[in-house]
Enzyme design. Sequence first.
Site, PDB file in Angstrom:
ATOM      1  N   ARG A 172       0.972  10.104   1.040  1.00 62.09           N
ATOM      2  CA  ARG A 172       1.631  11.033   1.954  1.00 62.09           C
ATOM      3  C   ARG A 172       2.886  11.598   1.320  1.00 62.09           C
ATOM      4  NH1 ARG A 172       1.232   7.758   7.756  1.00 62.09           N
ATOM      5  NH2 ARG A 172      -1.047   7.683   7.842  1.00 62.09           N
ATOM      6  N   GLU A 204       0.868  -1.169   0.000  1.00 61.45           N
ATOM      7  CA  GLU A 204       0.000   0.000   0.000  1.00 61.45           C
ATOM      8  C   GLU A 204       0.907   1.222   0.000  1.00 61.45           C
ATOM      9  OE1 GLU A 204      -2.678   2.510   3.177  1.00 61.45           O
ATOM     10  OE2 GLU A 204      -2.783   0.330   3.320  1.00 61.45           O
ATOM     11  N   LYS A 245     -11.039  -1.147   6.398  1.00 61.94           N
ATOM     12  CA  LYS A 245      -9.889  -0.768   7.211  1.00 61.94           C
ATOM     13  C   LYS A 245     -10.367  -0.217   8.551  1.00 61.94           C
ATOM     14  CE  LYS A 245      -6.082   2.616   7.026  1.00 61.94           C
ATOM     15  NZ  LYS A 245      -5.391   3.597   6.160  1.00 61.94           N
TER      16      LYS A 245
END
Length: 214
Positions: free
Chosen positions: A46, A42, A130
């Site tokens: 960011r 993943e 999640k």
Amino acid sequence: MNEFNAKIAEIGIVPVIKLNNPERDAAPLAKALCDGGVPVAEVTFRAEGADKAIRIMRQERPEMLVGAGTVTQTSQIDRVKDAGGQFVVTPGFDPELVAYAQKQGLPIFPGCTSATDYHAALKFGLELIKFFPAEQEGGLAKIKALSAPFPMFKIMPTGGISLKNLADYIASPVIAACGGSFMVTADLLDKQNWAEITRLCREARKIIEEVRAK
């Protein structure tokens, strides 16, 4: 679970990765992860260039499952799809992003930490969600509590997961896989310590296999 979600659950751990230098690091990192028995990544937005890293990883290691994390805009979903990314992860539950990803044919795993989030996920037909930030939001105790009224979901907790508590999470039947950045830290990337990343991946996989064998 559907076939794609089952593949993630089979691996049991999803490295959460911030790549500041995808041109330098994406290819050797993909090899290190696969060598460690963790062919999934993943890559978070960011850091700018997540889609570039995804494209490189998919080209170098087509057997990997590679997607994007920290997705907060529909334009990022477009970039992920164009790069060959296979899934999207969002920090929270944004119905616009979920609907858009589904329209684009991309599996999406939104962050859900409340009964309200779970209700929303149910309306979109999701089966794997999640739970973020896991430890800060109550950890396994809260996940189990939410699973009582929502037994249809499998959970991927992320945030505060490490080799120390991985076994506790994986042992719960409601947990499909855990997300974690402990295998691919900023320090390991800066030093290009691919051998240590591979070792940590193998250690995580060993824990998962031992728990599931019981």
